[in-house]
Design a protein around this motif. Sequence first.
Motif, mmCIF file in Angstrom:
data_model
loop_
_atom_site.group_PDB
_atom_site.id
_atom_site.type_symbol
_atom_site.label_atom_id
_atom_site.label_comp_id
_atom_site.label_asym_id
_atom_site.label_seq_id
_atom_site.Cartn_x
_atom_site.Cartn_y
_atom_site.Cartn_z
ATOM 1 N N ARG A 310 3.453 6.883 22.678
ATOM 2 C CA ARG A 310 4.249 5.684 22.408
ATOM 3 C C ARG A 310 5.735 6.007 22.451
ATOM 4 O O ARG A 310 6.524 5.250 23.032
ATOM 5 C CB ARG A 310 3.873 5.126 21.041
ATOM 6 N N GLU A 311 6.102 7.146 21.866
ATOM 7 C CA GLU A 311 7.520 7.538 21.897
ATOM 8 C C GLU A 311 7.968 7.843 23.319
ATOM 9 O O GLU A 311 9.098 7.484 23.713
ATOM 10 C CB GLU A 311 7.730 8.760 21.001
ATOM 11 N N ALA A 312 7.088 8.478 24.100
ATOM 12 C CA ALA A 312 7.438 8.781 25.489
ATOM 13 C C ALA A 312 7.605 7.502 26.292
ATOM 14 O O ALA A 312 8.542 7.383 27.113
ATOM 15 C CB ALA A 312 6.362 9.674 26.112
ATOM 16 N N MET A 313 6.708 6.525 26.060
ATOM 17 C CA MET A 313 6.826 5.245 26.765
ATOM 18 C C MET A 313 8.095 4.514 26.364
ATOM 19 O O MET A 313 8.780 3.908 27.207
ATOM 20 C CB MET A 313 5.595 4.378 26.467
ATOM 21 N N GLN A 314 8.427 4.575 25.053
ATOM 22 C CA GLN A 314 9.647 3.919 24.593
ATOM 23 C C GLN A 314 10.880 4.556 25.213
ATOM 24 O O GLN A 314 11.803 3.867 25.676
ATOM 25 C CB GLN A 314 9.720 4.000 23.065
ATOM 26 N N THR A 315 10.881 5.906 25.248
ATOM 27 C CA THR A 315 12.012 6.619 25.864
ATOM 28 C C THR A 315 12.109 6.293 27.346
ATOM 29 O O THR A 315 13.216 6.055 27.874
ATOM 30 C CB THR A 315 11.838 8.133 25.665
ATOM 31 N N ALA A 316 10.949 6.263 28.029
ATOM 32 C CA ALA A 316 10.953 5.942 29.457
ATOM 33 C C ALA A 316 11.439 4.522 29.696
ATOM 34 O O ALA A 316 12.186 4.259 30.660
ATOM 35 C CB ALA A 316 9.546 6.132 30.030
ATOM 36 N N ARG A 317 11.020 3.615 28.809
ATOM 37 C CA ARG A 317 11.460 2.223 28.965
ATOM 38 C C ARG A 317 12.969 2.115 28.775
ATOM 39 O O ARG A 317 13.664 1.408 29.513
ATOM 40 C CB ARG A 317 10.733 1.347 27.949
ATOM 41 N N GLU A 318 13.500 2.817 27.766
ATOM 42 C CA GLU A 318 14.948 2.786 27.540
ATOM 43 C C GLU A 318 15.700 3.401 28.718
ATOM 44 O O GLU A 318 16.738 2.876 29.139
ATOM 45 C CB GLU A 318 15.274 3.542 26.248
ATOM 46 N N ASN A 319 15.165 4.519 29.242
ATOM 47 C CA ASN A 319 15.798 5.132 30.416
ATOM 48 C C ASN A 319 15.760 4.197 31.618
ATOM 49 O O ASN A 319 16.738 4.095 32.381
ATOM 50 C CB ASN A 319 15.106 6.451 30.757
ATOM 51 N N LEU A 320 14.614 3.524 31.785
ATOM 52 C CA LEU A 320 14.485 2.591 32.915
ATOM 53 C C LEU A 320 15.458 1.427 32.767
ATOM 54 O O LEU A 320 16.109 1.025 33.748
ATOM 55 C CB LEU A 320 13.041 2.087 32.991
ATOM 56 N N ASP A 321 15.563 0.889 31.539
ATOM 57 C CA ASP A 321 16.509 -0.209 31.316
ATOM 58 C C ASP A 321 17.941 0.247 31.579
ATOM 59 O O ASP A 321 18.734 -0.488 32.183
ATOM 60 C CB ASP A 321 16.384 -0.715 29.871
ATOM 61 N N ARG A 322 18.251 1.472 31.126
ATOM 62 C CA ARG A 322 19.608 1.988 31.348
ATOM 63 C C ARG A 322 19.893 2.203 32.840
ATOM 64 O O ARG A 322 20.958 1.829 33.344
ATOM 65 C CB ARG A 322 19.769 3.292 30.577
#
Length: 399
Positions: A310-322
Amino acid sequence: MSPIRLSDLAFTLEAVVDEAFGQKAVWVVAETSDIKNYPDRGYCFLTLVERESAGRETLAKLDACIWRRNYHTIGAFEQATGVAFARNIQLLLLVSVSFSPVYGLRLEILKIDPSYTLGNLERERQAVLDSLVQNHPELIWVEAGQYITANQLLPRPAVMQKLALIAAPHSDGWRDFRHELAQNQFGYDFVVDEYLTQVQGQGAERAICGQLERIRTSGIAYDAVVIVRGGGSQLDFGSFDTYMMGETVAGFSIPILAGIGHERNVSITDLLCHQSVKTPTKAAAFLIEHNRQFEATCLQLHERLRIVAREAMQTARENLDRETERLRFVGHTYFRERHTDLTEKTVTIRHLDPARVLRRGYALLLRDGRILTQTATIQLNETLQVQMHDGSITVVVSQ
């Protein structure tokens, strides 16, 4: 020599014995034999013997009794030692000596010293352990005052499910172990192969070791061997204190779990096996708890993996949004700059449009529709076209 009456001889013996031992009590070491115990009446008859240590030849034998006033000493002895008051036990006894003209010579047992019996048992057990350490240093040794064996050092399977059970058939120990295992609250399944045999009495250690040999040569990959036996007196557990059992258990190639139901003393089997618990029920509980810990570890890892994922997905989502925002900004800037360039080029092209140029008073000189830019290519009397913004005219070169 004139004969005397039997009664006179008996009374004389009574007087001699009374003079030598009357009002006295002596401590004697003897072995019990031929016990006739009457707990409901509160007395016990037995024979005390002394045997030659090597040949077991009887050196002395006397009748003895325990009367009601001292009958409690039997219970006190059994409670203190965990040893049943039975035949063939070496005891330290406080006795009084009496002679009856009718019943003959008899010893009355006044006390039984439990420390003597405990000391004997411990000395015998220690002698066996010392012999094992000396004769099999590759299987058993001592570190920091603790006995270490090859069986103890075997890796313990993460899950103990395939089991070999050594027990007396349909005994309380067998029943308690199977019931506890089957009724576990977690619903774990166990596969138990039974190797039933006697576990007490003469020849029991040979029977148990024979079953261990059957297990060893079966070719079945057991996770553990479980040896169980229900409660009883210390003497009932003698088969677990032998040299043969110690040697077999210490070097066995599969982890051995001992659930021997005696609370007071630790047997040689307990000391040298992979894991020892006090009762058959606790042996089953140990296996259940061992497997529960594995399941708990798996659940913890599952939860940890879920959190990490879940943390990896959240980090990936934030990176993707950025990165998406950055791409949007860069794209917007790029297209805006290209739009500016195109606008400037459009203006330039419009200014360079020939129609606009002609409209400002310029003209194009053409030969067969092709623009002429150098006078050297023009010949005298040649016919050319002049293109103006509102039409064209034909001219002849005269000069």
